[in-house]
Design a protein around this motif. Structure first.
Motif, PDB file in Angstrom:
ATOM      1  N   TRP A  47       0.816  -1.330   0.157  1.00 61.92           N
ATOM      2  CA  TRP A  47       0.240   0.425  -0.154  1.00 61.92           C
ATOM      3  C   TRP A  47       0.889   1.261   0.235  1.00 61.92           C
ATOM      4  O   TRP A  47       1.562   1.282   0.457  1.00 61.92           O
ATOM      5  CB  TRP A  47      -1.053  -0.054   1.500  1.00 61.92           C
ATOM      6  N   PRO A  48       0.222   2.134  -0.734  1.00 62.89           N
ATOM      7  CA  PRO A  48       1.156   3.434  -0.256  1.00 62.89           C
ATOM      8  C   PRO A  48       0.039   3.985   0.896  1.00 62.89           C
ATOM      9  O   PRO A  48      -0.877   4.472   0.313  1.00 62.89           O
ATOM     10  CB  PRO A  48       1.127   4.169  -2.077  1.00 62.89           C
ATOM     11  N   THR A  49       0.555   4.439   1.556  1.00 61.43           N
ATOM     12  CA  THR A  49      -0.617   4.779   2.809  1.00 61.43           C
ATOM     13  C   THR A  49      -0.230   6.114   2.656  1.00 61.43           C
ATOM     14  O   THR A  49       1.142   6.495   3.360  1.00 61.43           O
ATOM     15  CB  THR A  49      -0.469   3.533   4.342  1.00 61.43           C
ATOM     16  N   LYS A  50      -1.261   6.858   3.015  1.00 59.16           N
ATOM     17  CA  LYS A  50      -0.751   8.073   3.380  1.00 59.16           C
ATOM     18  C   LYS A  50      -1.215   8.379   4.717  1.00 59.16           C
ATOM     19  O   LYS A  50      -1.996   7.428   5.366  1.00 59.16           O
ATOM     20  CB  LYS A  50      -2.143   9.116   2.703  1.00 59.16           C
ATOM     21  N   ARG A  51      -0.975   9.588   5.104  1.00 57.25           N
ATOM     22  CA  ARG A  51      -0.396   9.391   6.841  1.00 57.25           C
ATOM     23  C   ARG A  51      -2.707   9.410   6.886  1.00 57.25           C
ATOM     24  O   ARG A  51      -2.769   8.537   8.614  1.00 57.25           O
ATOM     25  CB  ARG A  51      -0.231  11.003   7.244  1.00 57.25           C
ATOM     26  N   LEU A 135       0.060   9.245  -4.608  1.00 58.30           N
ATOM     27  CA  LEU A 135       1.433   9.069  -3.572  1.00 58.30           C
ATOM     28  C   LEU A 135       1.196   7.372  -4.641  1.00 58.30           C
ATOM     29  O   LEU A 135       0.923   6.575  -4.539  1.00 58.30           O
ATOM     30  CB  LEU A 135       0.697   8.845  -2.415  1.00 58.30           C
ATOM     31  N   THR A 136       2.523   7.083  -4.549  1.00 59.87           N
ATOM     32  CA  THR A 136       3.133   6.150  -4.853  1.00 59.87           C
ATOM     33  C   THR A 136       3.718   5.626  -4.403  1.00 59.87           C
ATOM     34  O   THR A 136       4.151   5.771  -3.487  1.00 59.87           O
ATOM     35  CB  THR A 136       4.013   6.217  -6.414  1.00 59.87           C
ATOM     36  N   TRP A 137       4.119   3.858  -4.283  1.00 58.09           N
ATOM     37  CA  TRP A 137       4.628   3.117  -3.277  1.00 58.09           C
ATOM     38  C   TRP A 137       5.833   3.756  -2.606  1.00 58.09           C
ATOM     39  O   TRP A 137       6.369   3.345  -1.615  1.00 58.09           O
ATOM     40  CB  TRP A 137       4.287   1.595  -3.976  1.00 58.09           C
ATOM     41  N   ASP A 138       6.770   3.820  -3.705  1.00 61.61           N
ATOM     42  CA  ASP A 138       8.166   3.733  -3.889  1.00 61.61           C
ATOM     43  C   ASP A 138       8.285   5.366  -3.096  1.00 61.61           C
ATOM     44  O   ASP A 138       9.621   5.510  -2.255  1.00 61.61           O
ATOM     45  CB  ASP A 138       8.826   4.169  -5.327  1.00 61.61           C
ATOM     46  N   GLU A 139       7.778   5.963  -3.229  1.00 66.17           N
ATOM     47  CA  GLU A 139       7.838   7.453  -2.379  1.00 66.17           C
ATOM     48  C   GLU A 139       7.250   7.476  -1.164  1.00 66.17           C
ATOM     49  O   GLU A 139       8.311   7.845   0.343  1.00 66.17           O
ATOM     50  CB  GLU A 139       6.744   8.536  -3.308  1.00 66.17           C
ATOM     51  N   SER A 140       6.507   6.273  -0.955  1.00 62.81           N
ATOM     52  CA  SER A 140       6.037   5.850   0.654  1.00 62.81           C
ATOM     53  C   SER A 140       7.268   5.278   1.395  1.00 62.81           C
ATOM     54  O   SER A 140       7.360   5.420   2.366  1.00 62.81           O
ATOM     55  CB  SER A 140       4.915   5.138   0.727  1.00 62.81           C
TER      56      SER A 140
END
Length: 170
Positions: A47-51, A135-140
């Motif tokens: 998951w690319p989880t947001k806050r 938001l992408t997975w690698d950014e998270s």
């Protein structure tokens, strides 16, 4: 979120054990860690989880922990006290650990592996839509590495990674 409802579904199935006053809190915490939390974190490494999602998960977790400790928010018992009493780490830490462990698995795969092609390849010539990019997975993963102050090399090395984030050996 559907994962929170999956956690509550497991909670309802186990509420007879969890809400029993004769069962010690530490045992309830162990039961929670082995049954309910995995249902809430199933597939979390992708998951690319947001806050906002992390906040919703932690709120649901604290509601469950307070419930089987017999406290309400009106009792004004701090979250850290309840976590210590039950022996449960914050779900945000576990979510990050899952994601970084999966990142190490993906990075250790050969470059021609399908999981490497699907996750880490970016298409540059696609026209983006208006507004903020998703938001992408690698950014998270980059955010997690920065927040935990872990280098990419440590995340790739299994034993060093466990020491860096204090994960017990299996």
């Amino acid at each position: 979120m559907h994962i929170i409802s999956a956690g509550w579904l497991k909670w309802r199935q186990a509420s007879g054990i969890l809400c029993d006053k004769r069962v010690p809190h530490k045992l309830n915490g162990k039961f929670y860690r082995t049954t309910i939390r995995p249902a809430m974190l199933y597939g979390a490494e992708c998951w690319p989880t947001k806050r906002r999602h992390v906040q919703q998960l932690s709120v649901a977790e604290m509601q469950m922990l307070r419930w089987f400790c017999g406290h309400t928010r009106r009792d004004r018992v701090r979250n850290e006290v309840i976590r210590d009493r039950v022996g449960v780490a914050p779900i945000e830490e576990k979510l990050t650990q899952h994601r970084l462990r999966w990142f190490g698995h993906v990075q250790r795969r050969p470059p021609e592996a399908p999981v490497r092609n699907g996750v880490l390849e970016r298409v540059d010539n696609v026209k983006r839509g208006r507004g903020r990019p998703k938001l992408t997975w690698d950014e998270s993963v980059k955010r997690d590495l920065k927040d935990w102050n872990i280098s990419k090399e440590i995340a790739l090395d299994r034993s060093a990674w466990r020491l860096a984030i204090n994960v017990p050996e299996p």
